[in-house]
Design an enzyme around this catalytic site. Structure first.
Site, PDB file in Angstrom:
ATOM      1  N   HIS A   1      21.122 -93.952  34.174  1.00 51.56           N
ATOM      2  CA  HIS A   1      20.259 -94.882  34.907  1.00 51.56           C
ATOM      3  C   HIS A   1      19.926 -96.094  34.044  1.00 51.56           C
ATOM      4  O   HIS A   1      20.076 -97.248  34.463  1.00 51.56           O
ATOM      5  CB  HIS A   1      18.949 -94.183  35.301  1.00 51.56           C
ATOM      6  CG  HIS A   1      19.094 -93.126  36.344  1.00 51.56           C
ATOM      7  ND1 HIS A   1      19.764 -91.953  36.132  1.00 51.56           N
ATOM      8  CD2 HIS A   1      18.619 -93.064  37.613  1.00 51.56           C
ATOM      9  CE1 HIS A   1      19.715 -91.202  37.221  1.00 51.56           C
ATOM     10  NE2 HIS A   1      19.022 -91.855  38.149  1.00 51.56           N
TER      11      HIS A   1
ATOM     12  N   HIS B   1      14.276 -86.824  32.140  1.00 57.24           N
ATOM     13  CA  HIS B   1      14.975 -87.136  30.896  1.00 57.24           C
ATOM     14  C   HIS B   1      13.990 -87.007  29.743  1.00 57.24           C
ATOM     15  O   HIS B   1      12.785 -87.209  29.905  1.00 57.24           O
ATOM     16  CB  HIS B   1      15.544 -88.562  30.910  1.00 57.24           C
ATOM     17  CG  HIS B   1      16.902 -88.672  31.522  1.00 57.24           C
ATOM     18  ND1 HIS B   1      18.028 -88.107  30.960  1.00 57.24           N
ATOM     19  CD2 HIS B   1      17.322 -89.289  32.657  1.00 57.24           C
ATOM     20  CE1 HIS B   1      19.081 -88.382  31.721  1.00 57.24           C
ATOM     21  NE2 HIS B   1      18.681 -89.084  32.765  1.00 57.24           N
TER      22      HIS B   1
ATOM     23  N   ASP C   1      16.863 -89.549  25.456  1.00 56.92           N
ATOM     24  CA  ASP C   1      17.891 -89.898  26.432  1.00 56.92           C
ATOM     25  C   ASP C   1      17.744 -91.351  26.876  1.00 56.92           C
ATOM     26  O   ASP C   1      18.736 -92.072  27.028  1.00 56.92           O
ATOM     27  CB  ASP C   1      17.791 -88.995  27.663  1.00 56.92           C
ATOM     28  CG  ASP C   1      17.864 -87.524  27.312  1.00 56.92           C
ATOM     29  OD1 ASP C   1      18.488 -87.196  26.291  1.00 56.92           O
ATOM     30  OD2 ASP C   1      17.287 -86.714  28.052  1.00 56.92           O
TER      31      ASP C   1
END
Length: 305
Positions: free
Chosen positions: A216, A256, A260
């Site tokens: 993302h 996450h 990350d």
């Protein structure tokens, strides 16, 4: 009496030196070691004073540098170091951070093997997590909005390639997603406790996904960098703000870990840079071979740019 004692002491010292010299002369190995040591000292002194001059512009002799093994730090002075610190505050700050985190790392109590990972981002967003856990409808709404933002990232990257003929964001995404898959498979992190999933979150349907690193965040960074490169600063600012909100949501929902998200940010910059190098190498091929057409990189655009 004092003078006589001093004279006798000097005679004894001289006698010892003569005896030691006689021992060395009788021992060939000691004599050779002594000669080698003296030769080494003489060569070292010669190298420490080895200055050379090179020819400058228009044949004028100019002293360019000190060559040899003369250490650079031996020329440092306190005013020089203060001036260097003022001129380069960032390396000084990074050096202080290095020492600080070395102290933190070597004195830290490590997380035991049976405990869940400790994440500072989870600690900072604990209250938001508790509030969102009690509001499942709001969690679903935020997940849907985040999925729309992922669609915006994908749409922009494909638009840049298919409509505008600029392949760099697409190549960066192609670098990024396989790398994420390889790293995510090699080290499969456990799903964080109290994960708040949603059927409308991307990937849609509560399917499994890799935690390291955040695709993302990386895709949003790739799109934002390209927008800034094309002078679309308002659009880039909007993407950056949405990316920050997306990162907060991923922490709040435990989708996450903090590492990350940080790695996703760096991955976006890294793979955009790699895509730029790839594109530049293909441009050089087009120019060198005088191709009329190159399948991925438009030859006209390459030659004009």
């Amino acid at each position: 009496m004092r003078n006589r004692g001093r004279v006798s002491g000097e005679k004894k010292t001289l006698k010892k030196k003569v005896v030691n010299a006689d021992k060395i002369s009788r021992n060939p190995s000691l004599e050779s070691l002594k000669n080698l040591f003296l030769l080494y000292i003489a060569e070292l002194k010669e190298k420490l004073g080895d200055y050379y001059y090179s020819m400058g512009v228009n044949g004028k002799t100019d002293k360019l540098a000190v060559v040899g093994v003369y250490p650079s730090f031996m020329g440092w002075s306190i005013p020089y170091m203060i001036g260097a610190a003022k001129a380069h505050p960032l390396p000084v700050l990074l050096g202080c951070c290095l020492l600080f985190f070395m102290a933190v790392e070597y004195s830290l109590i490590m997380v035991s093997s049976g405990s869940p990972p400790y994440d500072v981002g989870f600690v900072w967003t604990q209250s938001l997590h508790d509030g969102l856990m009690q509001r499942p409808a709001l969690n679903t709404l935020l997940a849907a909005m985040n999925t729309i933002f992922v669609g915006m990232q994908t749409g922009y990257i494909l638009w840049a390639w298919l409509v505008e003929g600029r392949v760099r964001p697409t190549i960066a995404a192609l670098f990024m997603f396989p790398s994420r898959g390889i790293l995510g498979y090699l080290t499969q992190l456990p799903l964080p406790q109290d994960f708040l999933g949603s059927g409308v979150d991307f990937p849609v349907g509560n399917v499994s996904f890799f935690l390291f690193f955040s695709g993302h965040v990386a895709a949003a960074v790739i799109a934002s960098i390209d927008m800034k490169r094309m002078r679309r600063h308002h659009m880039a600012s909007m993407f950056d703000i949405l990316n920050v909100l997306q990162s907060v949501r991923l922490l709040v929902t435990r989708g996450h870990y903090t590492i990350d998200l940080a790695a996703g940010l760096g991955a976006g910059w890294l793979f955009d840079s790699l895509a730029g190098r790839y594109e530049e190498s293909k441009r050089n091929v087009v120019q060198k071979e005088n191709f009329d057409y190159e399948p991925l990189i438009n030859a006209k655009a390459a030659l004009i740019s």
